[in-house]
Design an enzyme around this catalytic site. Structure first.
Site, PDB file in Angstrom:
ATOM      1  N   GLU A 175       0.791  -1.224   0.000  1.00 43.89           N
ATOM      2  CA  GLU A 175       0.000   0.000   0.000  1.00 43.89           C
ATOM      3  C   GLU A 175       0.833   1.289   0.000  1.00 43.89           C
ATOM      4  O   GLU A 175       0.826   2.050   0.979  1.00 43.89           O
ATOM      5  CB  GLU A 175      -0.970   0.012   1.185  1.00 43.89           C
ATOM      6  N   GLU A 338      -5.341  -8.685   0.902  1.00 44.01           N
ATOM      7  CA  GLU A 338      -5.984  -8.376   2.191  1.00 44.01           C
ATOM      8  C   GLU A 338      -7.462  -8.123   1.956  1.00 44.01           C
ATOM      9  O   GLU A 338      -7.844  -7.395   1.032  1.00 44.01           O
ATOM     10  CB  GLU A 338      -5.421  -7.095   2.835  1.00 44.01           C
TER      11      GLU A 338
HETATM   12  C1  FCB Z   1      -4.446  -2.197   5.564  1.00 43.27           C
HETATM   13  C2  FCB Z   1      -3.077  -2.543   6.097  1.00 43.27           C
HETATM   14  C3  FCB Z   1      -3.071  -3.577   7.170  1.00 43.27           C
HETATM   15  C4  FCB Z   1      -4.234  -3.411   8.135  1.00 43.27           C
HETATM   16  C5  FCB Z   1      -5.525  -3.272   7.378  1.00 43.27           C
HETATM   17  C6  FCB Z   1      -6.728  -3.145   8.259  1.00 43.27           C
HETATM   18  O1  FCB Z   1      -4.422  -0.910   5.039  1.00 43.27           O
HETATM   19  O2  FCB Z   1      -2.241  -2.986   5.049  1.00 43.27           O
HETATM   20  O3  FCB Z   1      -1.830  -3.522   7.826  1.00 43.27           O
HETATM   21  O4  FCB Z   1      -4.000  -2.363   8.974  1.00 43.27           O
HETATM   22  O5  FCB Z   1      -5.464  -2.175   6.509  1.00 43.27           O
END
Ligand code: FCB
Length: 429
Positions: A175, A338
């Site tokens: 990110e 994620e």
């Molecule tokens: C993302 C992050 C991860 C976590 C989630 C909820 O942006 O990569 O580390 O904090 O959000």
């Protein structure tokens, strides 16, 4: 309340070789902030700034994963996942961000990788999940200097040379938008800088570092696939006014197109940044609604279902995002690196009933299955997160795990979402 779908039907919508995983990151779970030669990171320092972390906490202990590696690996294996996404703490293996290697730190990741392989779990590593060596910040302002990109390439090469024969996948950055915007424009994440011009410079240097790291990794004998993990979401205008539409378009540029289109600053940078990827990781949680009047992303509109973060639950936006990326770009294979949700969970009689999180995951898996059936090449899905952990500026108040962590005792308890995921993965493909 919605009844769970038939698990076999859901599972059969995914290809046989689909990668099922869980994800974490180093700073959020490891603790052991000063153990065995580890250097400090910008997050270790940011946590000391009064008011920076909502509950005044820090990552000194976190889930104490560093000292509980074997039992945590057993826990991952017990879930039945075949892939684990983790990040490597740069200052743990290179305490000052350049030069000397901390062998004890590298040994920890060798034990992690070997322990995964011994349990038949594929290691998916991320090199940078925000914990820059504090020394690089002190020396030349961290990512605002191009030199940090060069140091990052050295670090990438070091990791690839040592672990690249056993790691399946290496993502350079997690990110980069967060590093640039939350870290250097809004200043709510480390290193806490508030300067839009710096943020753009940082965004560029992070991409340069990605390009240099790809070259460095590919120059080793590493077998790992290489790519990057981006947080992306559709950006919708709040109203249908032309102004809102224009602002949403600009915000989409900052969130999606900047990273997918790779702009340049020095001659040659475009080629450096835009080298072919073996994969792109997509982190998705919720859509972004943008308003020109606030010139900011808005909280979810009233009435929408939201998680404990206040993030709108909108699985159809994940499908929309993936279809758009597939339409607009020559995409490499995609991994959902994620996806998950924070809810307040309590252990009652040894159990945690997190039906909302289970539904969140189920509905997003349905969205992924839908787009796979429409031809989008999605290869895997990683739940964020394996276990409750340090949620950055929110501290320990927000729980994203499918495994509950009782911090005072470090006891791990599988929530009902974990039992559901385990049952889904146990179905023969
Ligand atoms: C993302 C992050 C991860 C976590 C989630 C909820 O942006 O990569 O580390 O904090 O959000």
């Amino acid at each position: 309340m919605k009844r769970p779908m038939n698990l076999t039907d859901l599972r059969r919508r995914f290809p046989r070789d689909f990668v099922w995983g869980v994800a974490t990151s180093a700073f959020q779970i490891e603790g052991a902030a000063r153990a065995e030669g580890k250097g400090l990171s910008i997050w270790d320092e940011f946590c000391r700034v009064p008011g920076a972390i909502a509950d005044g906490s820090n990552g000194d202990v976190a889930c104490d994963h560093y000292h509980r590696l074997d039992s945590d690996l057993d826990l991952i294996a017990h879930l039945g996942v075949r892939a684990y996404r983790f990040s490597i703490s740069w200052p743990r293996i290179q305490p000052s961000g350049s030069g000397a290697i901390n062998e004890a730190g590298l040994a920890f990741y060798e034990r992690l990788v070997d322990g995964l392989l011994a349990r038949n779990i594929q290691p998916y590593a991320t090199l940078y999940h925000w914990d820059l060596p504090a020394e690089l910040q002190r020396r030349h302002g961290g990512w605002r200097a191009r030199e940090t990109a060069e140091r990052f390439a050295d670090y990438a090469q070091l990791v690839a040379a040592r672990l690249g024969d056993r790691i399946v996948s290496i993502a350079t950055h997690n990110e980069p938008w967060v590093t640039a915007v939350l870290g250097h424009e809004r200043g709510i994440f480390a290193p806490g800088v508030r300067d839009r011009r710096v943020a753009y410079q940082v965004a560029h240097h992070v991409l340069v570092s990605h390009g240099l790291a790809l070259q460095a990794i590919r120059a080793t004998n590493s077998q790992a696939e290489v790519g990057i993990v981006l947080n992306m979401s559709p950006v919708y205008p709040e109203t249908d006014s032309a102004l809102d539409a224009e602002h949403a378009r600009l915000e989409d540029g900052r969130l999606v197109r900047w990273y997918m289109d790779a702009p340049a600053a020095r001659p040659g940078d475009a080629e450096l940044i835009a080298q072919p990827l073996d994969f792109v990781g997509v982190n998705y949680y919720s859509p972004t609604v943008f308003s020109s009047s606030a010139n900011a992303a808005l909280p979810a509109s009233s009435g929408a279902a939201v998680t404990d973060m206040g993030w709108e639950v909108a699985p159809q936006s994940l499908a929309a995002l993936l279809l758009r990326l597939d339409r607009d770009y020559l995409l490499p294979p995609v991994f959902i690196t994620e996806n998950g949700a924070a809810y307040q969970d309590d252990v009652v009689g040894g159990r945690v009933d997190d039906e909302q999180r289970r539904q969140y995951i189920e509905s997003h898996l349905v969205a992924v299955a839908d787009v796979i059936e429409l031809g989008v090449d999605v290869r895997g899905y990683f739940v964020w997160s394996l276990m409750d952990n340090f949620e950055w500026a929110e501290g320990y108040r927000k729980r994203f795990g499918i495994v509950h962590v009782d911090y005072p005792t470090q006891r791990r308890t599988l929530k009902s979402s974990a039992l559901w995921y385990q049952a889904l993965l146990a179905i023969p493909a």
